[in-house]
Design a protein around this motif. Structure first.
Motif, PDB file in Angstrom:
ATOM      1  N   LEU A  73     -41.814 -85.168   0.936  1.00 60.95           N
ATOM      2  CA  LEU A  73     -42.430 -85.558  -0.332  1.00 60.95           C
ATOM      3  C   LEU A  73     -43.885 -85.105  -0.387  1.00 60.95           C
ATOM      4  O   LEU A  73     -44.371 -84.662  -1.434  1.00 60.95           O
ATOM      5  CB  LEU A  73     -42.337 -87.077  -0.516  1.00 60.95           C
ATOM      6  CG  LEU A  73     -40.950 -87.636  -0.825  1.00 60.95           C
ATOM      7  CD1 LEU A  73     -40.989 -89.156  -0.897  1.00 60.95           C
ATOM      8  CD2 LEU A  73     -40.413 -87.064  -2.135  1.00 60.95           C
ATOM      9  N   ALA A  74     -44.573 -85.216   0.740  1.00 61.68           N
ATOM     10  CA  ALA A  74     -45.968 -84.765   0.780  1.00 61.68           C
ATOM     11  C   ALA A  74     -46.062 -83.245   0.765  1.00 61.68           C
ATOM     12  O   ALA A  74     -46.927 -82.668   0.096  1.00 61.68           O
ATOM     13  CB  ALA A  74     -46.656 -85.329   2.019  1.00 61.68           C
ATOM     14  N   ALA A  75     -45.171 -82.577   1.489  1.00 61.27           N
ATOM     15  CA  ALA A  75     -45.250 -81.118   1.601  1.00 61.27           C
ATOM     16  C   ALA A  75     -44.809 -80.410   0.330  1.00 61.27           C
ATOM     17  O   ALA A  75     -45.260 -79.291   0.057  1.00 61.27           O
ATOM     18  CB  ALA A  75     -44.400 -80.648   2.778  1.00 61.27           C
ATOM     19  N   SER A  76     -43.920 -81.028  -0.454  1.00 60.16           N
ATOM     20  CA  SER A  76     -43.416 -80.370  -1.661  1.00 60.16           C
ATOM     21  C   SER A  76     -44.314 -80.575  -2.873  1.00 60.16           C
ATOM     22  O   SER A  76     -44.026 -80.034  -3.946  1.00 60.16           O
ATOM     23  CB  SER A  76     -42.008 -80.882  -1.981  1.00 60.16           C
ATOM     24  OG  SER A  76     -42.033 -82.273  -2.261  1.00 60.16           O
ATOM     25  N   SER A  77     -45.380 -81.340  -2.718  1.00 63.09           N
ATOM     26  CA  SER A  77     -46.300 -81.536  -3.837  1.00 63.09           C
ATOM     27  C   SER A  77     -46.971 -80.211  -4.194  1.00 63.09           C
ATOM     28  O   SER A  77     -47.459 -79.488  -3.322  1.00 63.09           O
ATOM     29  CB  SER A  77     -47.354 -82.582  -3.472  1.00 63.09           C
ATOM     30  OG  SER A  77     -48.321 -82.687  -4.499  1.00 63.09           O
ATOM     31  N   MET A  78     -47.006 -79.898  -5.471  1.00 65.44           N
ATOM     32  CA  MET A  78     -47.598 -78.636  -5.911  1.00 65.44           C
ATOM     33  C   MET A  78     -49.111 -78.616  -5.723  1.00 65.44           C
ATOM     34  O   MET A  78     -49.724 -77.547  -5.736  1.00 65.44           O
ATOM     35  CB  MET A  78     -47.235 -78.378  -7.373  1.00 65.44           C
ATOM     36  CG  MET A  78     -45.746 -78.173  -7.601  1.00 65.44           C
ATOM     37  SD  MET A  78     -45.285 -77.960  -9.337  1.00 65.44           S
ATOM     38  CE  MET A  78     -46.171 -76.465  -9.748  1.00 65.44           C
ATOM     39  N   SER A  79     -49.705 -79.777  -5.539  1.00 60.72           N
ATOM     40  CA  SER A  79     -51.143 -79.843  -5.286  1.00 60.72           C
ATOM     41  C   SER A  79     -51.468 -79.854  -3.795  1.00 60.72           C
ATOM     42  O   SER A  79     -52.641 -79.919  -3.421  1.00 60.72           O
ATOM     43  CB  SER A  79     -51.728 -81.100  -5.944  1.00 60.72           C
ATOM     44  OG  SER A  79     -51.119 -82.274  -5.418  1.00 60.72           O
ATOM     45  N   GLN A  80     -50.441 -79.781  -2.957  1.00 58.93           N
ATOM     46  CA  GLN A  80     -50.642 -79.803  -1.504  1.00 58.93           C
ATOM     47  C   GLN A  80     -51.161 -78.443  -1.036  1.00 58.93           C
ATOM     48  O   GLN A  80     -50.559 -77.407  -1.300  1.00 58.93           O
ATOM     49  CB  GLN A  80     -49.329 -80.133  -0.794  1.00 58.93           C
ATOM     50  CG  GLN A  80     -49.427 -80.203   0.712  1.00 58.93           C
ATOM     51  CD  GLN A  80     -50.376 -81.276   1.175  1.00 58.93           C
ATOM     52  OE1 GLN A  80     -51.484 -80.971   1.626  1.00 58.93           O
ATOM     53  NE2 GLN A  80     -49.959 -82.529   1.044  1.00 58.93           N
ATOM     54  N   ASN A 144     -25.798 -87.433  19.614  1.00 62.34           N
ATOM     55  CA  ASN A 144     -26.549 -86.554  18.718  1.00 62.34           C
ATOM     56  C   ASN A 144     -26.195 -86.861  17.266  1.00 62.34           C
ATOM     57  O   ASN A 144     -25.018 -87.023  16.929  1.00 62.34           O
ATOM     58  CB  ASN A 144     -26.253 -85.084  19.022  1.00 62.34           C
ATOM     59  CG  ASN A 144     -26.622 -84.709  20.444  1.00 62.34           C
ATOM     60  OD1 ASN A 144     -27.665 -85.111  20.948  1.00 62.34           O
ATOM     61  ND2 ASN A 144     -25.767 -83.947  21.105  1.00 62.34           N
ATOM     62  N   SER A 145     -27.216 -86.926  16.425  1.00 56.79           N
ATOM     63  CA  SER A 145     -27.017 -87.188  15.001  1.00 56.79           C
ATOM     64  C   SER A 145     -27.833 -86.189  14.187  1.00 56.79           C
ATOM     65  O   SER A 145     -29.042 -86.052  14.414  1.00 56.79           O
ATOM     66  CB  SER A 145     -27.443 -88.612  14.635  1.00 56.79           C
ATOM     67  OG  SER A 145     -26.653 -89.564  15.310  1.00 56.79           O
ATOM     68  N   PRO A 146     -27.213 -85.494  13.242  1.00 56.34           N
ATOM     69  CA  PRO A 146     -27.979 -84.568  12.394  1.00 56.34           C
ATOM     70  C   PRO A 146     -28.792 -85.328  11.350  1.00 56.34           C
ATOM     71  O   PRO A 146     -28.349 -86.349  10.815  1.00 56.34           O
ATOM     72  CB  PRO A 146     -26.882 -83.721  11.735  1.00 56.34           C
ATOM     73  CG  PRO A 146     -25.681 -84.615  11.722  1.00 56.34           C
ATOM     74  CD  PRO A 146     -25.772 -85.475  12.953  1.00 56.34           C
ATOM     75  N   VAL A 147     -29.979 -84.829  11.083  1.00 56.77           N
ATOM     76  CA  VAL A 147     -30.865 -85.418  10.077  1.00 56.77           C
ATOM     77  C   VAL A 147     -31.392 -84.283   9.206  1.00 56.77           C
ATOM     78  O   VAL A 147     -31.830 -83.253   9.719  1.00 56.77           O
ATOM     79  CB  VAL A 147     -32.038 -86.179  10.725  1.00 56.77           C
ATOM     80  CG1 VAL A 147     -32.928 -86.791   9.655  1.00 56.77           C
ATOM     81  CG2 VAL A 147     -31.522 -87.255  11.666  1.00 56.77           C
ATOM     82  N   ALA A 148     -31.341 -84.467   7.898  1.00 57.32           N
ATOM     83  CA  ALA A 148     -31.790 -83.416   6.982  1.00 57.32           C
ATOM     84  C   ALA A 148     -32.372 -84.052   5.728  1.00 57.32           C
ATOM     85  O   ALA A 148     -32.126 -85.227   5.424  1.00 57.32           O
ATOM     86  CB  ALA A 148     -30.637 -82.482   6.621  1.00 57.32           C
ATOM     87  N   GLY A 149     -33.141 -83.260   5.020  1.00 61.75           N
ATOM     88  CA  GLY A 149     -33.721 -83.724   3.764  1.00 61.75           C
ATOM     89  C   GLY A 149     -34.356 -82.572   3.015  1.00 61.75           C
ATOM     90  O   GLY A 149     -34.724 -81.553   3.613  1.00 61.75           O
ATOM     91  N   SER A 150     -34.473 -82.718   1.717  1.00 56.79           N
ATOM     92  CA  SER A 150     -35.113 -81.692   0.895  1.00 56.79           C
ATOM     93  C   SER A 150     -35.753 -82.351  -0.317  1.00 56.79           C
ATOM     94  O   SER A 150     -35.279 -83.385  -0.800  1.00 56.79           O
ATOM     95  CB  SER A 150     -34.104 -80.627   0.447  1.00 56.79           C
ATOM     96  OG  SER A 150     -33.086 -81.213  -0.350  1.00 56.79           O
ATOM     97  N   ALA A 151     -36.834 -81.752  -0.780  1.00 60.13           N
ATOM     98  CA  ALA A 151     -37.544 -82.258  -1.953  1.00 60.13           C
ATOM     99  C   ALA A 151     -38.099 -81.076  -2.735  1.00 60.13           C
ATOM    100  O   ALA A 151     -38.410 -80.027  -2.158  1.00 60.13           O
ATOM    101  CB  ALA A 151     -38.666 -83.206  -1.547  1.00 60.13           C
TER     102      ALA A 151
END
Length: 208
Positions: A73-80, A144-151
């Motif tokens: 969420l922080a990295a996908s900000s257009m003002s980042q 082992n557990s996969p973890v993923a996310g996208s914003a």
């Protein structure tokens, strides 16, 4: 001729006493419940141990998922202005996980008219591995557990309506005394419009 003493000796050292003892041993059920209870207790303890390993793994997976969600969420900000990969890795490291195991895929899309950034998306994939304590007795040394996310954040069509005050009081002097309030209002409106067009695609902006 056999004497009674000879017959008694045969009964004592013969097979009938041994057979009777064997039958008594087979039919004796004392202690069987104790053995069954012991195996049942061991099975319950092992199942509880497996539950402990799985709960520990799930706790680590949820912690990683929360860290990744906050990071994307922080990295996908257009003002980042910070690098997306570095930012995500910092979030993961501060959460207590290995940042080197995280794969970050950032993507910036710019407007065709050259007006600037149109959209920004960040995707993250990783795997959380936890060493087991009880399941290792079965040869399962880790879970082992996969973890993923996208914003994604994007700039859509912008429609702005300006309502300006043109009443008689706007002809009075403004704060700097070199312009009237109406003149200062016009300058502020023009500056606002210029700022909107500079940061957005002019083809996607409508001002009324």
């Amino acid at each position: 001729m056999r004497t009674p003493e000879h017959k008694e000796a045969k009964d004592t050292f013969g097979l009938r006493p041994l057979t009777a003892r064997r039958k008594a041993f087979v039919s004796d059920e004392r202690g069987s419940l104790t053995i069954f209870s012991f195996f049942l207790f061991m099975m319950m303890m092992f199942i509880a141990g497996m539950a402990v390993d799985m709960v520990h793994q799930e706790k680590r997976r949820v912690g990683m998922q929360n860290a990744i969600d906050s990071a994307i969420l922080a990295a996908s900000s257009m003002s980042q202005e910070l690098d997306a990969t570095t930012l995500v890795q910092e979030y993961v490291a501060k959460a207590g996980y290995n940042a080197g195991d995280v794969t970050v895929t950032p993507m910036d899309v710019y407007s065709g008219s050259g007006a600037g950034l149109y959209s920004r998306s960040v995707s993250v994939d990783t795997t959380v591995s936890t060493n087991t304590m009880f399941m290792s007795m079965l040869g399962v040394t880790s879970l082992n557990s996969p973890v993923a996310g996208s914003a994604q954040e994007s700039s859509e069509n912008v429609e702005i309506s300006l309502i300006l005050d043109i009443s008689g009081s706007m002809n009075w002097d403004s704060a700097d005394a070199t312009k009237t309030k109406l003149e200062a209002l016009k300058d502020a409106a023009n500056s606002f419009i210029d700022a909107v067009f500079e940061s957005n695609d002019p083809q996607r902006v409508s001002i009324n």
